[in-house]
Design a protein around this motif. Sequence first.
Motif, short mmCIF file in Angstrom:
data_model
loop_
_atom_site.label_atom_id
_atom_site.label_comp_id
_atom_site.label_asym_id
_atom_site.label_seq_id
_atom_site.Cartn_x
_atom_site.Cartn_y
_atom_site.Cartn_z
N GLN A 185 0.83 -1.20 0.00
CA GLN A 185 0.00 0.00 0.00
C GLN A 185 0.87 1.26 0.00
O GLN A 185 0.55 2.24 -0.67
CB GLN A 185 -0.93 0.00 1.22
CG GLN A 185 -2.02 1.05 1.16
CD GLN A 185 -3.01 0.80 0.02
OE1 GLN A 185 -3.76 -0.17 0.04
NE2 GLN A 185 -2.99 1.66 -0.99
N ARG A 186 2.00 1.22 0.75
CA ARG A 186 2.88 2.37 0.79
C ARG A 186 3.47 2.66 -0.60
O ARG A 186 3.55 3.80 -1.04
CB ARG A 186 4.00 2.15 1.80
CG ARG A 186 4.88 3.40 2.01
CD ARG A 186 5.93 3.22 3.09
NE ARG A 186 6.97 2.27 2.70
CZ ARG A 186 7.19 1.11 3.30
NH1 ARG A 186 6.43 0.73 4.32
NH2 ARG A 186 8.16 0.30 2.89
N THR A 215 2.14 1.93 -3.45
CA THR A 215 1.05 2.45 -4.29
C THR A 215 0.84 3.94 -4.03
O THR A 215 0.71 4.74 -4.97
CB THR A 215 -0.26 1.68 -4.02
OG1 THR A 215 -0.02 0.28 -4.12
CG2 THR A 215 -1.35 2.08 -5.01
N GLN A 216 0.86 4.32 -2.74
CA GLN A 216 0.65 5.72 -2.39
C GLN A 216 1.82 6.60 -2.85
O GLN A 216 1.62 7.74 -3.27
CB GLN A 216 0.44 5.87 -0.89
CG GLN A 216 -0.84 5.23 -0.36
CD GLN A 216 -2.09 5.74 -1.07
OE1 GLN A 216 -2.84 4.98 -1.65
NE2 GLN A 216 -2.31 7.03 -1.03
N GLU A 217 3.04 6.05 -2.81
CA GLU A 217 4.21 6.81 -3.27
C GLU A 217 4.10 7.11 -4.78
O GLU A 217 4.42 8.20 -5.24
CB GLU A 217 5.50 6.03 -2.98
CG GLU A 217 5.91 6.05 -1.51
CD GLU A 217 7.10 5.14 -1.24
OE1 GLU A 217 7.58 4.48 -2.19
OE2 GLU A 217 7.52 5.08 -0.07
N ARG A 219 1.28 7.28 -6.52
CA ARG A 219 0.19 8.25 -6.70
C ARG A 219 0.65 9.66 -6.33
O ARG A 219 0.32 10.64 -7.02
CB ARG A 219 -1.01 7.85 -5.84
CG ARG A 219 -1.73 6.60 -6.34
CD ARG A 219 -2.72 6.09 -5.31
NE ARG A 219 -3.45 4.92 -5.81
CZ ARG A 219 -4.13 4.09 -5.01
NH1 ARG A 219 -4.17 4.29 -3.70
NH2 ARG A 219 -4.77 3.06 -5.54
N ALA A 220 1.42 9.75 -5.23
CA ALA A 220 1.89 11.07 -4.79
C ALA A 220 2.81 11.70 -5.82
O ALA A 220 2.91 12.93 -5.90
CB ALA A 220 2.61 10.94 -3.44
N ARG A 258 -0.52 7.18 -12.10
CA ARG A 258 -1.75 6.41 -11.87
C ARG A 258 -1.36 5.00 -11.41
O ARG A 258 -0.59 4.32 -12.08
CB ARG A 258 -2.53 6.36 -13.19
CG ARG A 258 -4.00 6.10 -12.99
CD ARG A 258 -4.77 6.37 -14.27
NE ARG A 258 -6.15 5.99 -14.09
CZ ARG A 258 -6.85 5.21 -14.89
NH1 ARG A 258 -6.30 4.76 -15.99
NH2 ARG A 258 -8.09 4.91 -14.63
N GLU A 283 -2.56 1.29 -8.88
CA GLU A 283 -3.51 0.57 -8.03
C GLU A 283 -2.82 -0.67 -7.46
O GLU A 283 -1.94 -1.26 -8.07
CB GLU A 283 -4.75 0.15 -8.81
CG GLU A 283 -4.53 -0.88 -9.90
CD GLU A 283 -5.83 -1.36 -10.53
OE1 GLU A 283 -6.32 -2.43 -10.11
OE2 GLU A 283 -6.34 -0.69 -11.45
N GLN A 315 -6.56 -5.89 -5.79
CA GLN A 315 -7.56 -6.08 -4.74
C GLN A 315 -8.33 -7.39 -4.87
O GLN A 315 -9.25 -7.64 -4.08
CB GLN A 315 -8.55 -4.91 -4.75
CG GLN A 315 -7.92 -3.54 -4.52
CD GLN A 315 -7.37 -3.36 -3.13
OE1 GLN A 315 -7.62 -4.18 -2.23
NE2 GLN A 315 -6.60 -2.31 -2.92
#
Length: 506
Positions: free
Chosen positions: A398-399, A401-403, A405-406, A410, A412, A415
């Motif tokens: 998850q980290r 993925t967020q990096e 996005r930040a 794009r 994901e 899931q």
Amino acid sequence: MNDKQKKPQKLKARLPRGFVDRTAGDIRAVNEMTAKIREVYEHYGFDPLETPLFEYTDALGKFLPDSDRPNEGVFSLQDDDEQWMSLRYDLTAPLARHVAENFNEIQLPYRTYRAGYVFRNEKPGPGRFRQFMQFDADTVGAPGVQADAEMCMMMADTLEALGIKRGDYLIRVNNRKVLDGVLEAIGLGGDDKAGQRLNVLRAIDKLDKFGPEGVALLLGSGRKDESGDFTKGAGLDQEQIDKVLFFVGITDYAESAARLAELVAGTSKGGEGVDELNFIGALVTSAGYGPDRIKIDPSVVRGLEYYTGPVYEAELTFDVTNEKGEKVVFGSVGGGGRYDGLVSRFMGQPVPATGFSIGVSRLMTALKNLGKLGASEVIEPVLVTVMDGDVEAMGRYQRMTQELRAAGIRAEMFQGNWKKFGNQLKYADRRGCPVAIIQGGDERATSVVQIKDLIEGKRLSGEIEDNASWREARVAQETAPEADLVAKVKEILAAQAEDRKRAANV
């Protein structure tokens, strides 16, 4: 007695007739197109306005029949105080209501644009839907035809901003007053001739479809089509027909203006209409919009019971292939005109207004035919795959993925059922993901990730024939420290973008 409960009947999934679901590609295409239209309108000094989907039914005006349940042409319901409300039929009637309701607060001339869905309770058919989008611009409170001339110029600029080049479009302009003057000149003035006038206007509106010969029949005794069906004509005599055909057959307005002025001389509105057309022609020419962009064309007939002065239509002139494989001219994608009576219905005083409407869905079809939409393609997300389901591993995925996005990428995190890793790569392939991020226990122990270039990998899989060569190549997947993840992904995405650019220029 059977105590077993009956199995509940499964609902049938079905789309209402005349409506469509919009997919991601269509939504993005519309967003791309409307952003360009909005930019032109803003440059002209127009401001946005949004009105609700529902209006009180009586506010929608002439579109509605007199009946206890006004559902012909519109979708209607009664609210809790038994007042009839209807889904809006167009974007102009709600604007008229808004202006009248807020007349003391708004600044005239009021220049506004609106985009949104409108609804027609009519029989659906091929290319004919009950819900569709319009994009309108209007000026309320400007009585001079310079406002109409500006609308025509803005239509031309809008089409060019969308990538439609000169020669592929034409803004055609007429004036309802001239048409009324011609009808009066041939003896069709007065309230007692209203029905016959309407039949003449409907015949003129068929000029593109049937040509002058077909229109002559519809102006006279009537016309029989190929199937044998007969349409009763307007009942004009030959002299009257000749004068109407002269008017709608004008191709060079400058050459015919004097004869047209002579034809409508002595009528109540005809001369005024000719003067307004001449004024519009002079204004657009002075501003650099020649007859290859904006042209006076007396064959334009719009809004038979609606417009009161200048009318204009945006027509695309290039050929497209229809569903039968025939080459046809694309035709109208929008239009409008002066409607000085619409706001006045609420006010009891004259309120001049002019505006035009673009049919968004139809224009989108045209732009797709020209290859003008989808150039700024959306890249599918980078997929961070899941190898382990414990909290520590999931937190890392998850980290990452967020990096991404930040950093504006794009992305994901998978899931679905992560236990079948092969399914994750199949998902990425079907989705069109450009890159997959892989980190199992071994990689996690050394704080590295596997970065898989799925686009390059797909290409290589078609070129490399044996496993030895594949292991040797290995260019489609590399190992990188977690700290370098964002930089490496950006590098791969940039290389893919360069490849797409080269392929487009081949």
